[in-house]
Enzyme design. Structure first.
Site, mmCIF file in Angstrom:
data_model
loop_
_atom_site.group_PDB
_atom_site.id
_atom_site.type_symbol
_atom_site.label_atom_id
_atom_site.label_comp_id
_atom_site.label_asym_id
_atom_site.label_seq_id
_atom_site.Cartn_x
_atom_site.Cartn_y
_atom_site.Cartn_z
ATOM 1 N N HIS A 60 6.576 5.849 3.832
ATOM 2 C CA HIS A 60 5.778 6.078 2.708
ATOM 3 C C HIS A 60 6.901 6.363 1.423
ATOM 4 C CE1 HIS A 60 2.167 6.344 0.128
ATOM 5 N NE2 HIS A 60 2.967 7.360 -0.441
ATOM 6 N N GLN A 92 4.013 -8.244 -3.288
ATOM 7 C CA GLN A 92 2.779 -9.317 -2.977
ATOM 8 C C GLN A 92 3.414 -10.764 -3.258
ATOM 9 O OE1 GLN A 92 -1.302 -8.228 -4.666
ATOM 10 N NE2 GLN A 92 -0.256 -6.784 -5.772
ATOM 11 N N CYS A 132 -3.133 6.523 2.712
ATOM 12 C CA CYS A 132 -2.401 5.631 2.324
ATOM 13 C C CYS A 132 -2.874 4.257 3.371
ATOM 14 C CB CYS A 132 -0.723 5.523 2.377
ATOM 15 S SG CYS A 132 -0.320 3.930 1.720
ATOM 16 N N ASN A 159 5.607 -4.863 -8.054
ATOM 17 C CA ASN A 159 5.493 -3.736 -8.916
ATOM 18 C C ASN A 159 5.834 -2.576 -8.532
ATOM 19 O OD1 ASN A 159 4.330 -6.246 -10.297
ATOM 20 N ND2 ASN A 159 2.135 -5.677 -9.880
ATOM 21 N N HIS A 219 2.693 3.193 -1.938
ATOM 22 C CA HIS A 219 3.796 2.785 -0.594
ATOM 23 C C HIS A 219 4.598 1.527 -1.163
ATOM 24 C CE1 HIS A 219 4.181 2.708 3.882
ATOM 25 N NE2 HIS A 219 4.779 1.674 3.440
ATOM 26 N N CYS A 227 0.512 2.652 5.361
ATOM 27 C CA CYS A 227 1.144 3.213 6.272
ATOM 28 C C CYS A 227 0.785 2.893 7.531
ATOM 29 C CB CYS A 227 1.038 4.864 5.979
ATOM 30 S SG CYS A 227 2.044 5.735 4.412
ATOM 31 N N HIS A 279 6.036 -1.810 -1.478
ATOM 32 C CA HIS A 279 5.309 -3.018 -1.096
ATOM 33 C C HIS A 279 5.350 -3.960 -2.185
ATOM 34 C CE1 HIS A 279 1.511 -1.401 -3.341
ATOM 35 N NE2 HIS A 279 1.295 -2.979 -3.294
#
Length: 360
Positions: free
Chosen positions: A135, A190, A73, A175, A186, A76, A188
């Site tokens: 994660h 945007q 990933c 999303n 992971h 991470c 997150h």
């Protein structure tokens, strides 16, 4: 809140948001040792004259990282000999320029001067926001103090990105889930800083402006008052209310509004910021309990455009969350009517969804 800015190996900016009490970071230690080529976005904006919408052509995104295994990933922390996008063995919240952006200039280059009304893709910017270095901890399992830090990061980035020349709308979103199209698992989100006002907020603000002319009232405020007094409320706090909208497009759709008219994330006051995480985590837990599984969703902030002439005065900050899952193992696809005619047809009554979420 002022984050600590440093640079990644290819020149992209990364900003470190730390919780209170963490010892100050040493910028000298935050060195990205990867050998990365410089990113040069190659985006192009084309105007669909019939739809009245800008379309972004970003062919370089075809090569972006797609669903790597957890041990590879890129979001991470860098540790145990593995170098990632975050050059530190641990972090709280970070925001950094997307390596595969839809908009933006070359890393480190200033945004171009504004020379007219035609948007320039290099005037925008795309950032990734990582909510945790763990994660396996989705947003719903973050503690309230971490949600507060994420909210502070969203607000700080909205203010900074909105001040960039050529940016007209700042759009933070998350999303979650493969069904939504997530390419990195992971936790997150945007932030897109658009060089134009996107179609959906533009249509909303057009309707709000027309209502203002006809009645003298703000349509956002009118609808919020109706929903707060109605049967579709899911969670109500002192400063925020979450509800299923009367004309929900999606099988599961929840809107979260602050009670005080607020244009954007930087304008949230202390009371609103303190309560947001409690209400939002309550909503997310109910959503995951709906089908006894992690619900795939898009959670998107709608806020005021940057420019006064784009309807900023009448805009109202709110979060819209929706899911394409209509039942366990079943997805609501945007088929002929939705994708071909732009006309949504819902399979469930919003009142029934609100009742189920309240009862969970």
């Amino acid at each position: 809140m002022s984050p600590l800015p440093t640079r990644l190996a290819d020149g992209r900016e990364i900003l470190w948001f730390d919780e209170p009490g963490r010892p100050p970071r040493d910028p000298v230690a935050l060195v990205d040792h990867r050998d990365l080529p410089r990113v040069v976005p190659a985006s192009e904006l084309r105007y669909d004259a019939l739809a009245g919408e800008w379309i972004t052509i970003a062919a370089h995104r075809q090569d972006r990282t797609y669903q790597p295994p957890p041990d590879q990933c890129p979001l991470c922390p860098s540790r145990d000999g593995k170098l990632t996008e975050i050059p530190a063995p641990s972090y709280d919240v970070v925001a950094f320029e997307n390596r595969f952006p839809s908009f933006g200039s070359a890393p480190g280059a200033p945004p171009p001067p504004v020379t007219g009304d035609a948007p320039a893709p290099e005037a925008g910017r795309c950032e990734v926001v990582c909510f945790t270095d763990d994660h396996g901890t989705p947003f719903v399992r973050l503690p309230p103090e971490r949600v507060r830090l994420v909210l502070e990061a969203w607000a700080q980035r909205t203010a900074e990105l909105g001040a960039r020349p050529g940016v007209r709308y700042v759009f933070p979103f998350e999303n979650r889930g493969a069904e939504i199209g997530v390419t990195l698992s992971h936790p997150h989100g945007q932030i897109y800083a658009y060089p134009y006002v996107p179609p959906f907020p533009e249509r909303m603000l057009s309707r709000v402006a027309a209502h203002r002319v006809a009645t003298g009232e703000n349509l956002f405020d009118v609808l919020l008052a109706r929903e707060r007094a109605g049967e579709r409320v899911v969670v109500a706090g002192e400063h925020w209310t979450a509800f299923v909208p009367r004309a929900a497009r999606w099988p599961v759709e929840v809107h979260l509004y602050p009670h005080r008219p607020t244009p954007d994330l930087p304008a949230l006051d202390e009371a609103q910021r303190a309560e947001f995480g409690l209400v939002y985590l309550d909503v997310l837990r109910r959503l995951d309990a709906l089908y006894d599984d992690e619900l795939p969703y898009v959670a998107a902030w709608q806020q005021a455009p940057v420019r006064p002439g784009d309807g900023r005065a009448d805009a109202r900050l709110h979060l819209r969350l929706h899911s394409v899952r209509r039942a366990p193992g079943k997805i609501k696809y945007l088929a002929g009517s939705e994708s071909g005619a732009g006309a949504f047809i819902s399979d469930v009554r919003p009142e029934a969804v609100a009742e189920r979420l309240r009862a969970l």
